[in-house]
Write an enzyme that holds these catalytic residues in place. Structure first.
Site, PDB file in Angstrom:
ATOM      1  N   TYR A   1       0.862  -1.181   0.000  1.00  0.00           N
ATOM      2  CA  TYR A   1       0.000   0.000   0.000  1.00  0.00           C
ATOM      3  C   TYR A   1       0.897   1.229   0.000  1.00  0.00           C
ATOM      4  O   TYR A   1       1.838   1.309   0.790  1.00  0.00           O
ATOM      5  CB  TYR A   1      -0.887  -0.009   1.254  1.00  0.00           C
ATOM      6  CG  TYR A   1      -1.827   1.169   1.354  1.00  0.00           C
ATOM      7  CD1 TYR A   1      -2.920   1.289   0.495  1.00  0.00           C
ATOM      8  CD2 TYR A   1      -1.631   2.163   2.313  1.00  0.00           C
ATOM      9  CE1 TYR A   1      -3.788   2.376   0.596  1.00  0.00           C
ATOM     10  CE2 TYR A   1      -2.500   3.243   2.420  1.00  0.00           C
ATOM     11  CZ  TYR A   1      -3.573   3.345   1.558  1.00  0.00           C
ATOM     12  OH  TYR A   1      -4.436   4.416   1.661  1.00  0.00           O
TER      13      TYR A   1
ATOM     14  N   ASP B   1       9.324   2.887  -0.131  1.00  0.00           N
ATOM     15  CA  ASP B   1       8.243   3.506   0.620  1.00  0.00           C
ATOM     16  C   ASP B   1       8.476   3.169   2.087  1.00  0.00           C
ATOM     17  O   ASP B   1       8.146   2.080   2.560  1.00  0.00           O
ATOM     18  CB  ASP B   1       6.883   2.995   0.137  1.00  0.00           C
ATOM     19  CG  ASP B   1       5.738   3.605   0.936  1.00  0.00           C
ATOM     20  OD1 ASP B   1       6.012   4.277   1.961  1.00  0.00           O
ATOM     21  OD2 ASP B   1       4.576   3.394   0.547  1.00  0.00           O
TER      22      ASP B   1
ATOM     23  N   LYS C   1       3.892   8.732   8.832  1.00  0.00           N
ATOM     24  CA  LYS C   1       3.723   8.112  10.154  1.00  0.00           C
ATOM     25  C   LYS C   1       4.718   8.637  11.207  1.00  0.00           C
ATOM     26  O   LYS C   1       4.534   9.749  11.656  1.00  0.00           O
ATOM     27  CB  LYS C   1       3.723   6.592   9.996  1.00  0.00           C
ATOM     28  CG  LYS C   1       2.569   6.185   9.042  1.00  0.00           C
ATOM     29  CD  LYS C   1       2.174   4.740   9.032  1.00  0.00           C
ATOM     30  CE  LYS C   1       0.853   4.584   8.305  1.00  0.00           C
ATOM     31  NZ  LYS C   1       0.907   3.944   7.012  1.00  0.00           N
TER      32      LYS C   1
HETATM   33  C1  LIG Z   1       0.200   4.420   5.668  1.00  0.00           C
HETATM   34  C2  LIG Z   1       0.992   4.209   4.444  1.00  0.00           C
HETATM   35  C3  LIG Z   1       0.925   5.085   3.343  1.00  0.00           C
HETATM   36  C4  LIG Z   1      -0.071   6.211   3.287  1.00  0.00           C
HETATM   37  O1  LIG Z   1       0.164   7.179   4.241  1.00  0.00           O
HETATM   38  P1  LIG Z   1      -1.064   8.165   4.652  1.00  0.00           P
HETATM   39  O2  LIG Z   1      -0.424   9.112   5.605  1.00  0.00           O
HETATM   40  O3  LIG Z   1      -2.120   7.297   5.225  1.00  0.00           O
HETATM   41  O4  LIG Z   1      -1.508   8.835   3.401  1.00  0.00           O
HETATM   42  C5  LIG Z   1       1.806   4.894   2.305  1.00  0.00           C
HETATM   43  N1  LIG Z   1       2.682   3.875   2.315  1.00  0.00           N
HETATM   44  C6  LIG Z   1       2.769   3.012   3.332  1.00  0.00           C
HETATM   45  C7  LIG Z   1       3.782   1.933   3.301  1.00  0.00           C
HETATM   46  C8  LIG Z   1       1.909   3.129   4.410  1.00  0.00           C
HETATM   47  O5  LIG Z   1       1.965   2.232   5.398  1.00  0.00           O
END
Ligand SMILES: *Cc1c(COP(=O)(O)O)cnc(C)c1O
Length: 434
Positions: A144, A239, A267
């Site tokens: 994601y 990511d 995060k």
């Molecule tokens: C949570 C998450 C996102 C998205 O971040 P948001 O602040 O919710 O937009 C993107 N990549 C990874 C790996 C994530 O866990």
């Protein structure tokens, strides 16, 4: 447990908020039941609207790595708020934040702050496309990268939890530029690159996946992707929205010793405020506006309250490397004892753990990718989730999410969690016999 206040708040919320929530996984749709409405949190504990206390294994999906309402962070936010909450003009604090990040993480010379992980990933692929002049990207099934159109193809997290196959509203044109293959399948990635010679701008990957439960990269997977990217002039994007500042002060790049060309953060970087960032070498980052023509902007980017929360959190992490050691020790203690309790229950299980990320899949085979995660018995997860919640343990409400430990957790909290698992599993076994 009396959750009558949450029940009535949920009914009320659904009248003005779609599904009663502002982010889908919170709705408990796949596990059923009523989402708890939280009124406060301190350290490792959440309190719901009926004042029930829970041991928190979500940590706001990662950011609250130091525990909730950490005094230094709260005080810094309070001090900053007195000088206004936003200016829309540059501040010294943004320089300090950028310098701190550059001092902590490898391979980042320039960094741009945004307000979410989604924005960070969306901007990083635009930059990769602008830089390489190519259009397609490769992502991995079950990973994601936020909810931007390009990433909602075979995505993990809530998309997997709600079992949405294709997302209405994402045009075929956009979806066709996103190629996917299984996580940990280097040969498949290699084949996609070969079949789309000179068309791939970027490969984006969660270096440790956390959006299909916790899934570890197999030896050679990330290194192999690095090699392909070097050979084919593809931008390799880590990511690190989950792993950044969580697996170590330098994130997955440092922990796994693999170099990325661009890195995205979210995060933990905001210490509980809405912050994301993307960064990399000057060579690539200089294509971002106003230096270059790859446009990217944000009214509240670098917001002072968000910056001070992130800056204070990262500063504490940088200055106290023992935090990572403690977090890992706690997670391993939890893993080993959960393992013991699960074995005794005779219920098939897989526990994957890396650093302070851990998850349980009810499966009798290894879980290394989305297909193996999805074939686990998620009906059992649902029962386990509710049995734990009844015992005051707040786990992610989906088997497709990692648990995140925070450093306020004590050995007593972990022991309670292990004991609650023992009881929950015996409740589940009892159900199966009936
Ligand atoms: C949570 C998450 C996102 C998205 O971040 P948001 O602040 O919710 O937009 C993107 N990549 C990874 C790996 C994530 O866990």
């Amino acid at each position: 447990m009396n959750i009558s206040s949450s029940i009535s708040l949920f009914e009320r919320a659904q009248k003005t908020i779609p599904g009663g929530v502002n982010s889908p996984v919170r709705a408990f749709k796949s596990v059923g039941g009523t989402p708890l409405f939280i009124s406060k949190a301190k350290g490792a504990y959440l309190y719901d609207a009926d004042d029930n206390r829970y041991i928190d294994y979500i940590a706001s999906w990662g950011p609250m790595i130091l525990g909730h309402a950490y005094e230094e962070v709260v005080k810094a936010i309070q001090r900053q708020a007195l000088s206004s909450t936003s200016y829309g003009a540059p501040t010294k604090l943004e320089i300090e934040m950028a310098e701190l990040i550059v001092s902590m993480v490898p391979n980042v010379e320039l960094i741009r702050m945004v307000s979410s992980g989604t924005e960070a990933c969306m901007s990083a692929i635009r930059l990769a496309r602008g830089y390489t002049g190519k259009n397609k990207i490769i992502k991995f099934e079950g990973c994601y990268h936020g909810h931007a159109d390009s990433f909602l193809v075979k995505a993990g997290s809530g998309v997997a939890t709600l079992n949405i196959q294709t997302v209405p509203g994402v045009t075929a044109g956009v979806a066709n530029d996103t190629l996917t293959c299984a996580y940990n399948d280097l040969a498949a990635a290699e084949q996609l690159v070969a079949e789309n010679k000179d068309q791939i701008a970027a490969i984006i990957v969660e270096p440790v996946a956390g959006n299909m439960g916790c899934i570890l990269p197999q030896p050679g997977f990330l290194e192999g992707l690095r090699r392909i990217c070097d050979q084919e002039n593809i931008v390799f994007i880590f990511d690190e929205v989950m792993t950044g500042f969580r697996l170590s002060a330098g994130g997955a790049q440092e922990k796994l010793n693999v170099k990325a060309d661009l890195v995205t953060y979210g995060k933990v970087i905001g210490g509980g405020m809405p912050v994301g960032a993307f960064g990399g070498s000057k060579e690539i980052m200089q294509h971002i506006a106003p230096l270059g023509n790859v446009y990217q902007a944000g009214t509240l980017s670098g917001n002072p309250i968000a910056m001070i929360a992130g800056y204070t959190t990262l500063g504490i992490l940088k200055g106290n490397p023992h935090i990572y050691k403690e977090l890992e020790e706690k997670t391993i203690y939890l893993r080993d004892n959960l393992h013991r309790v699960f074995i005794a229950s005779k219920i098939p299980f897989v526990i994957n753990q890396f650093g302070s990320m851990i998850s349980v899949h009810f499966s009798d085979h290894a879980v290394n990718d989305f297909a193996s995660a999805a074939s686990a018995k998620n009906e059992l997860f649902k029962k386990y989730f509710h049995a734990m919640l009844d015992r005051g343990i707040y786990l992610p409400p989906s088997a497709f999410e990692s648990w995140f430990l925070n450093n306020a957790l004590t050995k007593e909290d972990l022991d309670r969690t292990i004991e609650a698992t023992k009881e929950s599993l015996s409740e589940i076994s009892g159900d199966q016999v009936q």
